[in-house]
Design an enzyme around this catalytic site. Structure first.
Site, PDB file in Angstrom:
ATOM      1  N   ASP A   1      72.789   3.812  44.448  1.00  0.00           N
ATOM      2  CA  ASP A   1      74.134   3.812  45.031  1.00  0.00           C
ATOM      3  C   ASP A   1      74.207   2.894  46.246  1.00  0.00           C
ATOM      4  OD1 ASP A   1      75.314   6.013  43.369  1.00  0.00           O
ATOM      5  OD2 ASP A   1      73.698   7.145  44.313  1.00  0.00           O
TER       6      ASP A   1
ATOM      7  N   ASP B   1      67.087   0.888  45.317  1.00  0.00           N
ATOM      8  CA  ASP B   1      67.974   2.030  45.468  1.00  0.00           C
ATOM      9  C   ASP B   1      69.093   1.869  44.435  1.00  0.00           C
ATOM     10  OD1 ASP B   1      69.361   4.244  46.771  1.00  0.00           O
ATOM     11  OD2 ASP B   1      70.680   2.709  47.612  1.00  0.00           O
TER      12      ASP B   1
ATOM     13  N   ASP C   1      70.492  -0.353  50.662  1.00  0.00           N
ATOM     14  CA  ASP C   1      71.618  -0.605  51.563  1.00  0.00           C
ATOM     15  C   ASP C   1      71.632   0.312  52.771  1.00  0.00           C
ATOM     16  OD1 ASP C   1      72.306   1.649  49.763  1.00  0.00           O
ATOM     17  OD2 ASP C   1      74.181   1.632  50.897  1.00  0.00           O
TER      18      ASP C   1
END
Length: 212
Positions: A12, A10, A166
């Site tokens: 961001d 991922d 995250d």
């Protein structure tokens, strides 16, 4: 857990901390259209499902105003992302080490494809083999369409590939695609939410990825 040869990250909250720029851009767009602005800590909870959902969460009671705010945000972010987007500590070292080991690296983000590619090429030149953001006609995460596209493009085997992220969105995406799910705790979702998804691994520091 199987060893990981194909790493799909991922963006961001995983590779980069982009919260300051996203918050600045969102608040600029909201204020320009006469809407209240948000503290950065609140904007943090809006991130993970793309810009349209970011704005929907910021304007839950004003759906009629979302399109104008979207345009304002997009126009600001073209250059504004540079004002508040930094690579997390340890990430450059981890990526360099994985490259040395011969790993294949990719990025899959819910950020618009244009911005995803620009940020990755600017901050990680020559590192990633495939970079995909949100594109028209392709469902975004947690739908596994983009992830499967990466697997097919690189001829990766699912059981030796991993999604690193995250958020619960990233973990759901890995689950739907049948690949290893690896949660990182330095991003925007708290550890309790990540643990509830029962990922294959949870890491607290970027360097811990090298032990998997």
């Amino acid at each position: 857990m199987h060893s990981v040869d194909g790493w799909i990250f991922d963006l961001d909250g995983t590779l980069v901390d982009s919260l300051p720029a996203i918050a600045m851009g969102l608040n600029h767009a909201l204020a320009s259209e006469g809407h209240p602005v948000y503290e950065e800590v609140t904007v943090r909870s809006f991130i993970g499902d793309g810009i349209e959902m970011l704005i929907a969460r910021a304007l839950p009671d004003h759906p009629e105003g979302r399109a104008a705010v979207f345009e304002r945000f997009r126009d600001w972010y073209i250059n504004g992302w540079r004002l508040g987007t930094v690579v997390y500590p340890g990430i450059d070292y981890v990526l360099q080490t994985l490259q040395t080991r011969g790993a294949v690296l990719a990025v899959l983000s819910n950020k618009p494809h244009r911005f995803t590619v620009e940020i990755v090429e600017s901050l990680f030149p020559g590192v990633f083999d495939v970079v995909l953001g949100q594109r028209d006609g392709v469902p975004h995460k947690p739908d596994p369409a983009g992830l499967r596209e990466i697997l097919e493009h690189e001829s990766w085997i699912a059981k030796t590939s991993g999604m690193i992220g995250d958020s619960t969105v990233d973990l759901e995406t890995a689950l739907h695609a049948g690949i290893t799910s690896i949660a990182v705790t330095w991003g925007y979702h708290d550890r309790a939410r990540l643990e509830a998804m029962k990922p294959d691994a949870i890491v607290q520091r970027a360097e811990d990825l090298l032990e998997l």
